[in-house]
Design a protein around this motif. Structure first.
Motif, short mmCIF file in Angstrom:
data_model
loop_
_atom_site.label_atom_id
_atom_site.label_comp_id
_atom_site.label_asym_id
_atom_site.label_seq_id
_atom_site.Cartn_x
_atom_site.Cartn_y
_atom_site.Cartn_z
N TYR A 272 39.83 34.85 36.21
CA TYR A 272 40.25 35.46 37.83
C TYR A 272 41.06 36.02 37.65
O TYR A 272 42.12 36.77 38.88
N ASN A 273 41.25 34.64 38.84
CA ASN A 273 42.80 34.75 39.90
C ASN A 273 44.20 35.28 39.15
O ASN A 273 45.19 36.08 39.91
N GLU A 274 43.83 35.05 37.62
CA GLU A 274 45.13 35.68 37.14
C GLU A 274 44.91 37.11 36.98
O GLU A 274 46.27 37.87 37.33
N ALA A 275 43.67 37.32 37.09
CA ALA A 275 43.14 38.76 37.22
C ALA A 275 43.81 39.31 38.54
O ALA A 275 44.61 40.30 38.66
N ALA A 276 43.31 38.84 39.28
CA ALA A 276 43.86 39.49 41.17
C ALA A 276 45.24 38.97 41.63
O ALA A 276 45.46 40.11 41.70
N THR A 425 32.63 39.89 45.41
CA THR A 425 33.73 39.79 44.32
C THR A 425 33.85 38.93 43.41
O THR A 425 34.40 39.63 42.50
N TRP A 426 33.76 38.27 44.07
CA TRP A 426 34.34 36.98 43.22
C TRP A 426 33.02 36.73 41.61
O TRP A 426 33.91 36.29 40.95
N PHE A 427 32.04 36.14 41.95
CA PHE A 427 30.74 36.15 40.95
C PHE A 427 30.30 37.78 40.83
O PHE A 427 29.38 37.14 39.99
N GLY A 428 30.32 38.58 41.09
CA GLY A 428 29.99 39.84 40.61
C GLY A 428 28.48 39.76 41.01
O GLY A 428 27.48 38.89 42.28
#
Length: 683
Positions: A272-276, A425-428
């Motif tokens: 997730y952090n890579e995508a963000a 947003t972070w976890f759906g």
């Protein structure tokens, strides 16, 4: 805010689906004693429904996935009509592909066996149509809940599949692919009683013979209902002699196959952090939230080891005048997904009595009760089933726990020190699949009576008359309660309930006259004349309610909702069929065979101007192995070229497609006010 989350889900699915799965592969080629390739040979794993068939070159590939079998060895069965079945026992070795060629040996005596065809029987050696037969010893011990599952991998050109694999779910059977538009299910004939639905009627232990009519030459005798093939099933009957007791049982545990590997929490945060970071518009997940996070594998949470068990007791016997069979049993199967279960009770009787030398009467009746717990199967809930539990297991992220600290099912992610928008947003914001599965309160109960009453009359030598009255009655009781739950009661708001009861009754009355005669020991003839009437009636009542103040299980009944808008609906439909048919068969010295069939059907599903249809078939065969010039060919057991032509039909269209249908619930603005009324809903 949801864009990044959806993109991340796609990345995870691509990542996980590229991982390979375990399987055992057996491949090879099947030939006869002369080295000729044998297409259409059934290859299946003994005691299971896992199977395949050989192709036109006799080649086959059987793939067995992990979780479908247990133990350290496999027994593969090779079966083909007129050939002796063979078994191959091999060790389980997932690290290599096992290649094994098979030589099947012909059984000449099998050609004299009698097979069941439409409204009669025939020697297997005289058959000129395309049929397949399945023996009872091939299917008796199979762990299946429906009799149509026993055909999987055991008949060439027959495909068997399930939509979801849930216990008690209907089976899709396709004979030689899709044959018509609309309904493509075959017609089943069980002890002379026709039906399109065999779910819950019989056990595999009840079957004496199963014949599949695959082409128009063999199936045209059933006319407007045979467009997708015909499956004829004869059940076991009592035999003269001492009273026999038979008890069959099996029990086992089913597990899922290899599951898609899912990310753990650390992997999820890293991705997730890579995508963000690449996106540049979303805040990454901070490290200080990690102590509050769980590490949930949602696929592991929704699956379970599922127990299945079956117990069947049969008592049979009789003398030369009267014979009987009485049987009953219990079957249950847990689904491998939480809260998906199926159980069935059955009771069967078969009685026949010779009232005189020229008349025999009897009946074959089956009573059954089944209870099925249903969970959603459609991916996004289209059609009102609430969505797929598996779909939400893929969407749900690992940092979210199954339960909150108070023991309730978790829903939207809630962690101290962070607002809901960021957490979503972070976890759906997908549903909790464990809660979704366990909160399904959706049951379907079916009570069914199926069978026939018959009388056989021997008029003169070779001339017989049979009158057969069949009944197929079902009472379906389905109830579903949609519980309101989740964060801020966002799921199923407001709660609601639907209750429906349907009554289906079909009867058929079939009368046939059969004449068999041999002239000068050379000319063998048989003639069949028959008439048949079928009538169906279906009646259902559906009620709905909503806004239940108390959602306790013992208060989930119509009328307990607070809403003033309580629904009520009632429907009644029906159809009928009237038919006449004839068949003539001739062979000369069992060498040259010719057969012709004609049937006319009048169906209420069509307009009065187009209600009647005529169906026919003609076939010829040449048993060359019976010719004098081949009598010394010891290497040849059977050689029979055959040619056929025929036509079948499909009456499975809407019941009232030819009429304009009106329906309620439409508003007419009159005098400035809406007025509820009817309008034409179909033309």
């Amino acid at each position: 805010m949801k864009t990044l989350y959806k993109g991340l889900v796609l990345i995870l699915l691509i990542f996980t689906f590229n991982l390979s799965a375990f399987s055992q592969t057996i491949t090879g080629k099947i030939i006869d004693e002369e080295g000729l390739e044998l297409p259409g040979v059934s290859i299946y794993l003994e005691g299971t429904t896992i199977g395949t068939t050989s192709d036109v070159f006799g080649a086959y590939t059987l793939i067995i996935n992990e979780g479908e079998v247990a133990g350290d060895s496999l027994t593969i069965v090779y079966s083909f009509i007129s050939f002796s079945s063979q078994e191959l026992r091999i060790p389980m070795n997932p690290d290599m592909i096992i290649t094994h060629d098979i030589v099947l040996l012909e059984e000449v005596e099998m050609l004299q066996e009698v097979v069941v065809i439409g409204y009669g029987v025939q020697k297997k050696s005289d058959v000129t149509g395309a049929i397949s037969t399945i023996k009872p010893q091939e299917i008796t011990s199979l762990p299946v809940t429906s009799i149509d599952q026993v055909m999987q991998g055991r008949a060439a050109g027959v495909q068997v599949s399930q939509t979801t694999g849930a216990p008690g779910e209907g089976i899709k059977v396709r004979i030689r692919g899709l044959g018509t538009i609309n309904n493509n299910d075959p017609l089943y004939i069980i002890d002379g009683v026709p039906t399109k639905d065999v779910t819950g009627i019989l056990n595999s232990e009840d079957i004496e013979s199963m014949t599949i009519l695959k082409d128009a030459a063999s199936a045209a005798i059933y006319g407007a209902r045979a467009g997708n093939g015909v499956i004829i099933i004869e059940t076991k009957k009592g035999q003269a002699g001492k009273t026999r007791f038979s008890f069959n049982t099996y029990a086992g545990i089913q597990t899922h196959g290899r599951l898609t590997p899912m990310c753990n929490t650390d992997q999820y945060i890293e991705l997730y952090n890579e995508a963000a970071q690449a996106d540049g518009n979303h805040e990454p997940i901070p490290d200080d939230i990690r102590p509050q996070l769980s590490n949930t594998n949602w696929l592991d949470e929704i699956f379970r080891p599922a127990v299945m068990q079956n117990y069947q007791l049969t008592i049979s016997g009789g003398d030369e005048k009267s014979r009987f069979l009485i049987g009953g049993g219990y079957q249950s199967q847990q689904g491998i997904i939480l809260n998906s279960d199926y159980e069935r009770l059955n009771f069967r009787t078969s009685i026949s009595t010779e009232l005189a030398e020229w008349v025999n009467v009897g009946s074959n009746l089956t009573f059954s009760y089944s209870n099925r717990d249903i969970i959603g199967a459609s991916g996004d809930g289209y059609g009102g089933n609430g969505g797929s539990v598996i779909r939400y297991a893929f969407f749900r992220t690992p940092p979210v726990p199954v339960y909150e600290s108070n023991g309730e099912y978790s829903d939207l992610p809630m962690f101290e020190g962070y607002d809901r928008a960021k957490l979503n947003t972070w976890f759906g914001d997908g549903y909790n699949p464990v809660g979704l599965a366990n909160k399904y309160d959706w049951t379907a109960k079916t009570y069914r009576l199926f069978g026939n009453f018959f009388a056989d009359f021997k008029i003169t030598e070779g001339l017989k008359f049979r009158s057969d009255f069949g009944v197929n009655m079902a009472l379906i009781d389905e109830k579903r309660f949609n519980e309101n739950w989740g964060t801020d009661d966002r799921i199923n708001s407001p709660n609601s309930m639907t209750k429906g009861i349907g009554q289906a009754f079909t009867w058929n009355w079939t009368n046939t006259l059969n004449y068999v005669k041999t002239f000068n020991e050379k000319h063998n003839t048989s003639f069949l004349l028959g008439v048949e009437a079928i009538k169906n009636n279906f009646h259902e009542q559906i009620g709905s309610d909503r806004d239940f103040a108390d959602q306790s299980a013992n208060l989930r009944y119509l009328g307990n909702g607070l809403s003033l808008y309580k629904g009520a609906d009632e429907n009644q439909t029906g159809w009928s069929l009237l038919s006449g048919f004839a068949r003539a068969n001739y062979n000369y010295k069992y060498k040259y065979i010719i057969e012709g069939v004609i049937r006319t059907d009048g169906s209420s599903r069509f307009t009065p101007e187009n209600r009647w249809g005529v169906f026919y078939s003609g076939s010829i065969g040449w048993s060359m192995h019976n010719e004098n010039f081949l009598q010394n060919a010891n290497w040849l057991s059977q050689l029979k070229p055959r040619l056929s032509i025929g036509q079948t039909g499909n009456q499975e269209i809407g019941l009232y497609n030819y009429a304009s249908i009106i329906g309620p619930g439409y508003n007419y603005p009159l005098g400035g006010y809406p007025n509820n009324g009817y309008t034409v809903t179909s033309f």
